[in-house]
Structures are given as structure tokens and as C-alpha cells.
Design a protein around this motif. Structure first.
Motif, PDB file in Angstrom:
ATOM      1  N   UNK A 145      29.726   2.008 -15.260  1.00  0.00           N
ATOM      2  CA  UNK A 145      28.627   1.421 -14.492  1.00  0.00           C
ATOM      3  C   UNK A 145      29.208   1.010 -13.138  1.00  0.00           C
ATOM      4  N   UNK A 146      28.772   1.669 -12.091  1.00  0.00           N
ATOM      5  CA  UNK A 146      29.317   1.407 -10.757  1.00  0.00           C
ATOM      6  C   UNK A 146      28.529   0.275 -10.099  1.00  0.00           C
ATOM      7  N   UNK A 147      29.260  -0.745  -9.647  1.00  0.00           N
ATOM      8  CA  UNK A 147      28.623  -1.944  -9.084  1.00  0.00           C
ATOM      9  C   UNK A 147      29.069  -2.201  -7.649  1.00  0.00           C
ATOM     10  N   UNK A 148      29.417  -1.144  -6.923  1.00  0.00           N
ATOM     11  CA  UNK A 148      29.865  -1.298  -5.544  1.00  0.00           C
ATOM     12  C   UNK A 148      28.778  -1.978  -4.717  1.00  0.00           C
ATOM     13  N   UNK A 149      29.171  -2.985  -3.960  1.00  0.00           N
ATOM     14  CA  UNK A 149      28.220  -3.717  -3.132  1.00  0.00           C
ATOM     15  C   UNK A 149      27.407  -4.746  -3.892  1.00  0.00           C
ATOM     16  N   UNK A 150      27.689  -4.909  -5.191  1.00  0.00           N
ATOM     17  CA  UNK A 150      26.946  -5.852  -6.020  1.00  0.00           C
ATOM     18  C   UNK A 150      27.888  -6.920  -6.577  1.00  0.00           C
ATOM     19  N   UNK A 151      27.303  -7.895  -7.250  1.00  0.00           N
ATOM     20  CA  UNK A 151      28.082  -8.971  -7.868  1.00  0.00           C
ATOM     21  C   UNK A 151      27.998  -8.844  -9.384  1.00  0.00           C
ATOM     22  N   UNK A 152      29.093  -9.205 -10.032  1.00  0.00           N
ATOM     23  CA  UNK A 152      29.211  -9.112 -11.484  1.00  0.00           C
ATOM     24  C   UNK A 152      29.410 -10.521 -12.046  1.00  0.00           C
ATOM     25  N   UNK A 153      28.562 -10.893 -13.007  1.00  0.00           N
ATOM     26  CA  UNK A 153      28.666 -12.195 -13.662  1.00  0.00           C
ATOM     27  C   UNK A 153      28.580 -12.003 -15.171  1.00  0.00           C
ATOM     28  N   UNK A 154      28.995 -13.002 -15.937  1.00  0.00           N
ATOM     29  CA  UNK A 154      28.732 -12.936 -17.375  1.00  0.00           C
ATOM     30  C   UNK A 154      27.238 -13.051 -17.638  1.00  0.00           C
ATOM     31  N   UNK A 155      26.777 -12.466 -18.740  1.00  0.00           N
ATOM     32  CA  UNK A 155      25.385 -12.663 -19.129  1.00  0.00           C
ATOM     33  C   UNK A 155      25.075 -14.140 -19.248  1.00  0.00           C
ATOM     34  N   UNK A 156      23.841 -14.507 -18.969  1.00  0.00           N
ATOM     35  CA  UNK A 156      23.458 -15.920 -18.956  1.00  0.00           C
ATOM     36  C   UNK A 156      23.039 -16.390 -20.360  1.00  0.00           C
ATOM     37  N   UNK A 157      22.998 -17.705 -20.515  1.00  0.00           N
ATOM     38  CA  UNK A 157      22.676 -18.329 -21.803  1.00  0.00           C
ATOM     39  C   UNK A 157      21.439 -19.200 -21.631  1.00  0.00           C
ATOM     40  N   UNK A 158      20.401 -18.941 -22.431  1.00  0.00           N
ATOM     41  CA  UNK A 158      19.188 -19.761 -22.433  1.00  0.00           C
ATOM     42  C   UNK A 158      19.258 -20.670 -23.653  1.00  0.00           C
ATOM     43  N   UNK A 159      19.494 -21.950 -23.413  1.00  0.00           N
ATOM     44  CA  UNK A 159      19.733 -22.892 -24.516  1.00  0.00           C
ATOM     45  C   UNK A 159      18.460 -23.452 -25.144  1.00  0.00           C
ATOM     46  N   UNK A 160      17.292 -22.994 -24.677  1.00  0.00           N
ATOM     47  CA  UNK A 160      16.040 -23.457 -25.291  1.00  0.00           C
ATOM     48  C   UNK A 160      14.961 -22.416 -25.020  1.00  0.00           C
ATOM     49  N   UNK A 161      14.708 -21.582 -26.020  1.00  0.00           N
ATOM     50  CA  UNK A 161      13.714 -20.520 -25.868  1.00  0.00           C
ATOM     51  C   UNK A 161      13.058 -20.280 -27.219  1.00  0.00           C
ATOM     52  N   UNK A 162      11.794 -19.862 -27.207  1.00  0.00           N
ATOM     53  CA  UNK A 162      11.061 -19.570 -28.437  1.00  0.00           C
ATOM     54  C   UNK A 162      10.807 -18.067 -28.502  1.00  0.00           C
ATOM     55  N   UNK A 163      11.489 -17.388 -29.427  1.00  0.00           N
ATOM     56  CA  UNK A 163      11.368 -15.937 -29.559  1.00  0.00           C
ATOM     57  C   UNK A 163      10.673 -15.615 -30.875  1.00  0.00           C
ATOM     58  N   UNK A 164       9.428 -15.164 -30.766  1.00  0.00           N
ATOM     59  CA  UNK A 164       8.625 -14.883 -31.953  1.00  0.00           C
ATOM     60  C   UNK A 164       8.498 -13.400 -32.269  1.00  0.00           C
ATOM     61  N   UNK A 165       8.845 -12.541 -31.306  1.00  0.00           N
ATOM     62  CA  UNK A 165       8.671 -11.107 -31.497  1.00  0.00           C
ATOM     63  C   UNK A 165       9.881 -10.346 -30.970  1.00  0.00           C
TER      64      UNK A 165
END
Length: 431
Positions: free
Chosen positions: A103-123
């Protein structure tokens, strides 16, 4: 906010049937995913490329480490089997595996995936949407019928389809409503005139959650802000009841997250021993000092409160406009005191808000851009017990990557518009 009602599963339910249903849901996903992976492997063999196993190289972008704030130019991240094997400047990474997708990311920024500490996932659709919007790890804020338990399994079987999840099971709340149908062992509580309030009833809900495999326990101390007929400053559980819930959860080795608004409610919840305070608009300095002393986390869900201000309901709109500035002040006060903060959107009802929006609101509350990013990386990861798995891109961590078109330290808005998301080494296709 904090769980929209969804229809219960149809048909006659037994405990074995409920568990089998959740297993079937996860198993169906595994079968479908396995079929897709087999087809992909066959195609890969025909084209001389490796099968899908979470192998990927991300190269050419600027890599941000939330722990140190260090930015690495022309970075390379090597992921094999879903795990980061190397991350750093091109010259120091060493040999990159041959034949691995890039995956080429030239000109872009790379971060770790984010963490959502409060979410309701029903589907399953909501779970996938959360990943696409940057949340590669998350903590459920409860569901009505243990959907989050199945989503957690979906994430294990097909990581590109759901965030790595800590499941909360069903809400420990006075009025269970249709959630009484979530498990046969909850049925006896339907005869209680005052709802789930006695020590025996509170323990029953916690114990059923733990039996179903919940990773954490969710309860409330105040009524809901998202319902115009309720007053979020009215307290529904006292200190003794909250202590009963915390003790029952601890017997199973689990912590408690608590929906809260009033200062007295927040203080009762914190001193009862909860692990994290959710919402907490009117939390006071006395309670914040107690939180710092105990290491209690604060998950303010600014996104949800900001959403109230945009409501078409005049009561909710006024509530949101009044609460948001107060909550921002509480967030800044907590940060300055050293209370650990975790980002959470409180997304529910079929709409998934980007976790990047919560990071923006943390910054708007007074945190630096880097500290705001930490609330959705290292901070939230530690709260969820993922601190050696998620929140940064370093050797041994999960291969969860966010690629964005711009410098997040200068414009946090780019986090809400990820150019690419990688989950456990799988580049997630856009919807």
C-alpha cells in the motif's frame, strides 16, 4: 444515545438456542469469509501472489507515533499475519518480504487505527462502517440482545469486517424493556414491580452478562440525555446499588463503565469503584480528583452531546447547547489534573459517527492535537486492555493502520476522512 431499542430475535428461545444463534451468526460469517478467502487464495495462486493472511507493506508516508509524537519521514510498516513486524524509516526497517502486497502512502500520513471506547454495534453493517471510519478497535456501550458478543466473534473470524471489540452485553438498568428477552435467565426479573433495583436483581443481570461472555459491564447512575421525557440529572441508582454492580463484575474479573451526568451521580459511581465514567457533563472537581487518585477513566462522548445540539427536538437541542460547553470545560479540567481520557462517540441507532470527530472535539475542549489523538489511540487502548495490541504501530502490535491525506497534527479533520484503513493487515475496501 446509549442504546436505541432494536427488535428482539424472533422465535422461541432457550439458553442453548440463544447461544447457538450467536454461534451460528459468527459461524455463518466465518463460512462466508472462508469461502471468500478460498476464492481469493485460488485467484492469488493463479496470479502468482500469496493467499490472504494479513500480509501487507505500507510504505512511503509520514508515520506518527502517538506515544512519542515522533514523525518518521518515508516510513515503512511491515505487517505479516496481521502483526507489525517492523515500522520505521526505510533505511532501518531492513529487508521487506518479497511478494507481499504494498500500500503506497507517498504524500500521506500513517497512523495506528483509532479506538472508539464507547460505541453501540447492533449489526454487521454498523461494525463494518465503524472500521471504514477509522475505528479498528472499540468497546461496546451495550446492546439489547448480545449482538456485540457476535460482533466480537465476527471481528476474530473476519477482522476486516469489524473492529477488535470489548463487549458489554446488556445494560444493567432499572427498566430492561425488551432486553428481558435477551436470555431466559433474565425472565424472572419481569415480575419485579420496581424493576432491576434489589441487590439480587442487580447481581442477576451482571451474572447473566458474564455467563454470556461479556468483557465488561455497563450500567447507569442517571437517566438518559437523549430522551426528551427523561431528566439526565435524576439519579436512578445510589452508591450502594452501584457498589453491588461493581462487586459482582469484579467477582468475574471485569470492570464497569457507567452512564452518568450529575455531579452526585458521578461521585457515587467513581467511589463505588467503576472503571470508566461515561458522558459526565457535570462532573465536579472533587470527583475529578478522586478519579485521578483511583485511575478512573473519563469517556466524555463529546460527539453525542454535540449531536443533541443539532436535534430537531427543541428539548434535546437546548440540552445539547447547554451541556456541550460544560462538558468541554470538564474535559479540559480532567486533562489538566491528569485524569486519563478515552475517546468514544456513543454512536447508536444505525448511525456510526467517525471517531476522528471525537478527537476534533477533544482538541476543541483545549487538548493539544497530539494529546487529542492519544485519547483515541494509547489512552483508549489502555482502558480497553489493548495497550500492547492497539494504539501505535510498533513491532508486535496489531497491523491496524489509518492512512490520511494531510497532517493530523495541523488538521485533525483528516482523521474523519481516512484515505485507507487497514485492519489486521487487510486493506479494507471502501463501501
Amino acid at each position: 444515545m446509549c442504546v436505541e431499542n432494536t427488535p428482539p430475535p424472533s422465535g422461541r428461545l432457550t439458553r442453548r438456542g440463544v447461544l447457538a444463534g450467536a454461534a451460528a451468526l459468527a459461524g455463518t460469517s466465518a463460512v462466508l469469509t472462508g469461502t471468500a478467502r478460498a476464492a481469493s487464495a485460488s485467484s492469488a495462486a493463479r496470479h502468482g501472489s500469496p493467499g490472504r493472511r494479513g500480509d501487507l507493506v505500507v510504505e512511503g508516508g509520514r508515520l506518527l507515533d502517538p506515544v512519542t509524537g515522533e514523525v518518521t519521514e518515508d516510513a515503512v510498516v511491515v505487517i505479516t499475519g496481521g502483526i507489525v513486524r517492523a515500522a520505521g524509516p526505510r533505511g532501518r526497517v531492513g529487508r521487506v518480504p518479497r511478494g507481499v502486497p504494498v500500500l503506497r502512502a507517498h504524500g500521506q500520513w500513517i497512523l495506528p487505527g483509532l479506538v472508539d471506547a464507547h460505541i453501540h454495534l447492533n449489526t454487521a453493517a454498523e461494525a463494518r462502517d465503524a472500521v471504514l471510519k477509522g475505528a479498528t478497535s472499540a468497546r461496546s456501550g451495550s446492546t439489547n440482545f448480545y449482538q456485540d458478543i457476535a460482533v466480537r466473534e465476527l471481528a476474530r473470524q473476519a477482522p476486516e469486517q469489524a473492529p477488535r471489540l470489548r463487549a458489554a452485553g446488556v445494560f444493567v438498568t432499572p427498566d430492561l424493556g425488551d432486553t428481558i428477552l435477551a436470555d431466559p435467565d433474565l425472565a424472572p426479573l419481569a415480575r419485579l414491580r420496581d424493576g432491576v433495583r434489589s441487590a439480587e436483581a442487580l447481581r442477576r443481570v451482571v451474572e447473566v452478562n458474564l455467563a454470556r461472555g461479556a468483557d465488561t459491564v455497563k450500567t447507569r447512575v442517571n437517566e438518559r440525555a437523549g430522551l426528551p421525557e427523561q431528566d439526565p440529572l435524576v439519579q436512578v441508582y445510589d452508591h450502594e446499588q452501584l457498589s453491588t454492580i461493581v462487586a459482582a463484575a469484579r467477582r468475574g474479573g471485569k470492570g464497569v463503565l457507567c452512564h452518568s451526568y450529575s455531579e452526585k451521580g458521578c461521585h457515587d459511581a467513581v467511589t463505588a469503584g467503576i472503571r470508566s465514567l461515561e458522558h459526565g457533563a457535570f462532573v465536579g472537581e472533587r470527583t475529578l480528583h478522586e478519579m485521578r487518585r483511583r485511575g478512573t477513566y473519563f469517556t466524555p462522548t463529546l460527539t453525542a452531546i454535540a449531536g443533541l445540539a443539532e436535534s430537531s427536538d427543541p428539548v434535546l437541542a437546548e440540552r445539547g447547547r447547554a451541556y456541550l460547553p460544560v462538558l468541554k470545560q470538564a474535559v479540559l479540567a480532567a486533562h489538566e489534573l491528569g485524569v486519563p481520557l478515552a475517546a468514544g462517540t456513543d454512536s447508536s441507532g444505525g448511525t456510526v459517527d467517525p471517531i476522528g470527530r471525537e478527537v476534533e472535539l477533544m482538541h476543541a475542549a483545549g487538548l493539544s492535537a497530539l494529546d487529542a489523538i492519544r485519547t483515541a489511540t494509547t489512552g483508549a487502548a489502555k482502558l480497553l486492555g489493548f495497550d500492547s495490541t492497539a494504539g501505535r504501530l510498533a513491532r508486535g502490535f496489531a497491523g491496524d493502520v489509518l492512512v490520511v491525506d494531510g497532517d493530523p497534527l495541523a488538521d485533525l479533520g483528516v482523521l474523519s476522512r481516512p484515505a485507507r484503513v487497514v485492519r489486521a493487515g487487510f486493506a479494507v475496501p471502501a463501501a
